[in-house]
Design an enzyme around this catalytic site. Sequence first.
Site, mmCIF file in Angstrom:
data_model
loop_
_atom_site.group_PDB
_atom_site.id
_atom_site.type_symbol
_atom_site.label_atom_id
_atom_site.label_comp_id
_atom_site.label_asym_id
_atom_site.label_seq_id
_atom_site.Cartn_x
_atom_site.Cartn_y
_atom_site.Cartn_z
ATOM 1 N N TYR A 1 0.824 -1.221 0.000
ATOM 2 C CA TYR A 1 0.000 0.000 0.000
ATOM 3 C C TYR A 1 0.855 1.266 0.000
ATOM 4 C CZ TYR A 1 -3.586 3.328 1.571
ATOM 5 O OH TYR A 1 -4.430 4.408 1.678
ATOM 6 N N LYS B 1 1.078 4.206 -2.799
ATOM 7 C CA LYS B 1 0.690 5.592 -2.535
ATOM 8 C C LYS B 1 1.853 6.557 -2.798
ATOM 9 C CE LYS B 1 -3.628 5.065 -1.538
ATOM 10 N NZ LYS B 1 -4.670 5.664 -2.395
HETATM 11 N N1 LIG Z 1 -9.739 5.582 4.906
HETATM 12 C C1 LIG Z 1 -8.517 6.053 5.118
HETATM 13 O O1 LIG Z 1 -8.054 6.184 6.259
HETATM 14 C C2 LIG Z 1 -7.665 6.456 3.947
HETATM 15 C C3 LIG Z 1 -6.474 7.157 4.216
HETATM 16 C C4 LIG Z 1 -5.662 7.545 3.154
HETATM 17 C C5 LIG Z 1 -6.041 7.238 1.862
HETATM 18 N N2 LIG Z 1 -7.189 6.554 1.628
HETATM 19 C C6 LIG Z 1 -7.515 6.251 0.240
HETATM 20 O O2 LIG Z 1 -8.753 6.821 -0.084
HETATM 21 C C7 LIG Z 1 -9.332 6.080 -1.167
HETATM 22 C C8 LIG Z 1 -10.759 5.704 -0.788
HETATM 23 O O3 LIG Z 1 -10.689 4.845 0.323
HETATM 24 P P1 LIG Z 1 -11.887 4.686 1.370
HETATM 25 O O4 LIG Z 1 -11.275 4.569 2.702
HETATM 26 O O5 LIG Z 1 -12.925 5.717 1.109
HETATM 27 O O6 LIG Z 1 -12.381 3.217 0.970
HETATM 28 P P2 LIG Z 1 -13.823 2.611 0.637
HETATM 29 O O7 LIG Z 1 -13.636 1.136 0.586
HETATM 30 O O8 LIG Z 1 -14.840 3.169 1.561
HETATM 31 O O9 LIG Z 1 -14.101 3.166 -0.837
HETATM 32 C C9 LIG Z 1 -13.332 2.730 -1.911
HETATM 33 C C10 LIG Z 1 -14.225 2.523 -3.126
HETATM 34 O O10 LIG Z 1 -13.377 2.115 -4.217
HETATM 35 C C11 LIG Z 1 -14.054 1.106 -4.941
HETATM 36 N N3 LIG Z 1 -13.110 0.264 -5.672
HETATM 37 C C12 LIG Z 1 -12.228 -0.627 -5.154
HETATM 38 N N4 LIG Z 1 -11.577 -1.255 -6.151
HETATM 39 C C13 LIG Z 1 -12.047 -0.750 -7.311
HETATM 40 C C14 LIG Z 1 -11.784 -0.998 -8.688
HETATM 41 N N5 LIG Z 1 -10.898 -1.929 -9.064
HETATM 42 N N6 LIG Z 1 -12.454 -0.296 -9.620
HETATM 43 C C15 LIG Z 1 -13.389 0.629 -9.241
HETATM 44 N N7 LIG Z 1 -13.690 0.908 -7.962
HETATM 45 C C16 LIG Z 1 -13.031 0.222 -7.010
HETATM 46 C C17 LIG Z 1 -14.815 0.311 -3.874
HETATM 47 O O11 LIG Z 1 -15.871 -0.433 -4.449
HETATM 48 C C18 LIG Z 1 -15.280 1.415 -2.943
HETATM 49 O O12 LIG Z 1 -16.566 1.889 -3.283
HETATM 50 C C19 LIG Z 1 -8.415 4.872 -1.381
HETATM 51 O O13 LIG Z 1 -7.501 5.159 -2.422
HETATM 52 C C20 LIG Z 1 -7.663 4.782 -0.079
HETATM 53 O O14 LIG Z 1 -6.411 4.181 -0.233
HETATM 54 C C21 LIG Z 1 -8.017 6.154 2.636
#
Ligand SMILES: NC(=O)c1ccc[n+]([C@@H]2O[C@H](COP(=O)([O-])OP(=O)(O)OC[C@H]3O[C@@H](n4cnc5c(N)ncnc54)[C@H](O)[C@@H]3O)[C@@H](O)[C@H]2O)c1
Length: 258
Positions: free
Chosen positions: A148, A152
Amino acid sequence: MMRQKVFAVTGGASGIGLAVVQRLHADGHLVVSLDLPDKTHDPALKALGVQTLPIDVNDEASVREAHATIIETYGSVDGLVNSAGVIQKRQTPDKLSMADWDFVVNTDMRGTYLCCAIFGSHMAEQKRGSIVNIASITSTCGVPLHAYAPAKAGVLSITQCLAGQWGHAGVRVNAVAPGYTQTPALQAAIDQGDRDQALLIKQAALGRMVQTNEVANGIVFLLSDQASAITGVSLPIDCGWLASVGWETYGGLPHTKI
Ligand SMILES: NC(=O)c1ccc[n+]([C@@H]2O[C@H](COP(=O)([O-])OP(=O)(O)OC[C@H]3O[C@@H](n4cnc5c(N)ncnc54)[C@H](O)[C@@H]3O)[C@@H](O)[C@H]2O)c1
């Protein structure tokens, strides 16, 4: 408020992506939520009445098809938010399979690049556009997430490279770097015992987790004309987690009582 524009949001059915869809929709824009086929009937999106299209960011044909449908429907797309992504189980390198490594890196880094390449190339032709990618606090520091965090870091580099590529064409490319954000993905990891919520909060200067609408606020700012001179940056939205990393060496932040 911005004038009405057309925005595409990958990962728009959940977490940060959903918060962005909700905010852009509330601001009066046309928003297309792009997510995996089984997520396109999400009740939260249905309630909003925004358009949903299936996409798999791991599949080039699927990304091209979604982009073509949006262009066919609206003529152009003003902005793209790449929020489709997966998080990773904490594992040592001897336990982390290469299949899992490939899945995380392909989805989070390759998928982000692929969507940027297809949507951004078209924006460069139309001489306007704005892209926001979702990096992470782990883009710039070591953590025990060996797929991961490198993915990133790659998102950060992609953001900088494409900002230089398309700047003269009027396309801005930025990122946000969220800290631990209250989303279904992170909640599932907490529930499974793979993350400890008390530890996630402990190092944040503000002493709490980030909310999805707070990340959406930063994304919408970077998308907007208010950020017209900003490109190639990554904006931390982390409750001060990065600012506080060094405090651990001195016994932690005053409020953490370690
Ligand atoms: N939650 C955190 O603490 C956090 C922190 C830093 C970065 N992020 C990043 O934010 C982004 C969103 O994460 P989140 O926490 O909202 O997760 P989440 O699981 O709530 O939402 C992610 C969405 O991406 C979709 N998805 C996954 N694989 C896919 C694919 N191959 N094609 C199309 N859609 C796809 C899922 O169906 C889901 O709806 C991610 O890139 C994650 O790495 C999250």
